[in-house]
Design an enzyme around this catalytic site. Structure first.
Site, short mmCIF file in Angstrom:
data_model
loop_
_atom_site.label_atom_id
_atom_site.label_comp_id
_atom_site.label_asym_id
_atom_site.label_seq_id
_atom_site.Cartn_x
_atom_site.Cartn_y
_atom_site.Cartn_z
N ASP A 22 0.83 -1.21 0.00
CA ASP A 22 0.00 0.00 0.00
C ASP A 22 0.86 1.26 0.00
OD1 ASP A 22 -2.41 1.37 -0.04
OD2 ASP A 22 -2.56 1.45 2.14
N GLY A 23 0.34 2.31 -0.65
CA GLY A 23 1.00 3.61 -0.61
C GLY A 23 1.47 4.13 -1.96
N ARG A 26 -0.05 7.70 -2.76
CA ARG A 26 0.56 8.80 -1.99
C ARG A 26 1.99 9.06 -2.43
NH1 ARG A 26 -0.85 6.09 3.43
NH2 ARG A 26 -1.48 4.47 1.98
N HIS A 39 1.83 3.35 -9.25
CA HIS A 39 1.61 1.92 -9.42
C HIS A 39 2.77 1.29 -10.20
CE1 HIS A 39 -2.16 2.21 -7.48
NE2 HIS A 39 -2.76 2.90 -8.43
N SER A 67 -7.63 -5.45 -4.77
CA SER A 67 -8.71 -6.03 -3.97
C SER A 67 -10.03 -5.96 -4.74
CB SER A 67 -8.85 -5.26 -2.65
OG SER A 67 -9.38 -3.97 -2.87
N ARG A 73 -12.45 2.18 -7.74
CA ARG A 73 -11.62 3.37 -8.02
C ARG A 73 -12.00 3.98 -9.37
NH1 ARG A 73 -5.66 2.59 -5.39
NH2 ARG A 73 -6.43 1.98 -3.34
N LEU A 133 10.39 -20.58 -4.77
CA LEU A 133 9.52 -19.62 -4.08
C LEU A 133 8.11 -19.76 -4.62
CD1 LEU A 133 9.04 -17.05 -2.28
CD2 LEU A 133 9.57 -15.70 -4.32
N ARG A 190 2.22 -4.71 6.16
CA ARG A 190 1.49 -3.69 5.40
C ARG A 190 2.35 -2.44 5.34
NH1 ARG A 190 -4.71 -2.08 4.88
NH2 ARG A 190 -4.44 -0.35 3.45
N ILE A 197 -6.54 -4.45 7.94
CA ILE A 197 -6.38 -5.67 7.13
C ILE A 197 -6.98 -5.48 5.74
CG2 ILE A 197 -6.85 -8.18 7.07
CD1 ILE A 197 -5.11 -7.52 9.44
C1 IPE Z 1 -5.47 -2.64 0.00
O1 IPE Z 1 -5.12 -1.31 -0.18
C2 IPE Z 1 -5.43 -3.34 -1.32
C3 IPE Z 1 -4.13 -3.47 -1.98
C4 IPE Z 1 -2.99 -3.03 -1.54
C5 IPE Z 1 -4.14 -4.17 -3.21
P1 IPE Z 1 -6.22 -0.16 -0.25
O2 IPE Z 1 -5.46 1.10 -0.41
O3 IPE Z 1 -7.22 -0.46 -1.30
O4 IPE Z 1 -6.89 -0.27 1.18
P2 IPE Z 1 -7.91 0.71 1.91
O5 IPE Z 1 -9.11 0.85 1.05
O6 IPE Z 1 -7.22 2.04 2.07
O7 IPE Z 1 -8.17 0.09 3.23
C1 IPE Z 2 -1.83 0.22 -3.29
O1 IPE Z 2 -1.55 1.57 -3.31
C2 IPE Z 2 -2.08 -0.33 -4.68
C3 IPE Z 2 -3.46 -0.73 -4.95
C4 IPE Z 2 -4.45 -0.67 -4.12
C5 IPE Z 2 -3.74 -1.24 -6.27
P1 IPE Z 2 -2.70 2.65 -3.27
O2 IPE Z 2 -3.10 2.98 -4.67
O3 IPE Z 2 -3.80 2.25 -2.38
O4 IPE Z 2 -1.93 3.89 -2.66
P2 IPE Z 2 -2.48 4.92 -1.59
O5 IPE Z 2 -2.92 4.13 -0.39
O6 IPE Z 2 -3.61 5.66 -2.23
O7 IPE Z 2 -1.30 5.80 -1.30
MG MG Z 3 -4.09 2.47 -0.39
#
Ligand code: IPE
Ligand code: IPE
Ligand code: MG
Length: 252
Positions: A22-23, A26, A39, A67, A73, A133, A190, A197
């Site tokens: 995640d992230g 941002r 991404h 997810s 999105r 792996l 995470r 989660i």
């Molecule tokens: C969880 O991240 C899904 C993936 C990293 C693929 P999200 O960024 O979608 O999670 P929420 O919605 O902020 O909880």
């Molecule tokens: C996780 O990063 C990747 C996916 C959910 C596909 P995010 O796109 O959720 O990044 P943030 O949380 O918005 O920074």
């Molecule tokens: Mg996210």
């Protein structure tokens, strides 16, 4: 210990790491760039992480890539993610195969385009016999979806007469879930600072060690993985028992 460039005592090495990557958004926003760029950088970080797991002798890695909730999105972002997914499958599968990685996908495949589904199937078939792996990509996955699938599988067996309701126990239900042929995830990471989660593995994290880092996923590298592994090595896994009981068992 093994002779990898990333030595870890065997007892302190997770057998299965699961990661919410995640992230990305941002990371891009901080650079005034579109989320899709985040991404792309995230996909590079995933490759680094796979390399680091190979170096560390980790037998199984499960990465949450998309997810079921992520379909909500904006169309533009979902489109960019699908493009990236397709390109990554074209570019990386042969290299993963060369490195002895077995690739599999968990999640609902029907919503993906036929070209993505076909490449997923090809990647799985090509790497079927690899054992170094076990890499699982969770795509259009959710933990609740997984439990619903398992409930359906068992319900079908009950309806067909091959299973009695009384025979349904934790082992049966667990066996009907994704990842059931792998060791249970023991380290759950995470990135990105949120402590939740997000409907990733629900059943499977029952006794997982949780590790949260503020590092945004595109910045996650071998050093970050090392930190998580060091933290894991410090945890006392009691599984309901006491420290004293564990100490008694460890001493002959
Ligand atoms: C969880 O991240 C899904 C993936 C990293 C693929 P999200 O960024 O979608 O999670 P929420 O919605 O902020 O909880
Ligand atoms: C996780 O990063 C990747 C996916 C959910 C596909 P995010 O796109 O959720 O990044 P943030 O949380 O918005 O920074
Ligand atoms: Mg996210």
């Amino acid at each position: 210990m093994n002779d990898s460039p990333f030595p870890i005592p065997d007892a302190a090495r997770p057998r299965h790491i699961a990661i919410i990557m995640d992230g990305n958004g941002r990371w891009a926003k901080a650079r005034h760039r579109p989320r899709s760029l985040g991404h792309r950088a995230g996909a590079r970080a995933a490759n680094l992480c796979i390399d680091a797991c190979l170096d560390a002798g980790i037998p199984a890695l499960t990465l949450f890539a998309f997810s079921r909730e992520n379909w909500q999105r904006p169309d533009e972002e979902v489109g960019a993610l699908m493009q990236l997914f397709l390109r990554a499958l074209d570019r990386e599968v042969d290299e993963l195969n060369r490195r002895g990685v077995r690739l599999r996908f968990i999640g609902e495949r029907d919503a993906f385009s036929p070209d993505i589904r076909e490449r997923m199937a090809r990647g799985e078939a090509l790497t079927l016999r690899n054992t170094r792996l076990h890499l699982t990509i969770a795509a259009d996955y959710s933990g609740r979806w997984d439990l619903v699938q398992a409930a359906r599988t068992l319900a079908r067996q009950v309806a067909g007469g091959s299973l009695s309701p009384e025979a349904i126990d934790e082992a049966r239900l667990g066996a009907a879930l994704a990842l059931s042929d792998l060791p249970e995830p023991d380290l759950f990471i995470r990135s990105g600072g949120d402590m939740r989660i997000s409907n990733f593995l629900l059943w499977q994290v029952a006794y997982c060690e949780l590790y949260f880092t503020d590092t945004l996923w595109p910045d996650f590298d071998a050093t970050e993985l090392r930190r998580a592994l060091d933290a894991f090595a410090q945890r006392e896994r009691r599984f309901g028992r006491t420290s004293e009981q564990l100490a008694m068992e460890a001493s002959p």
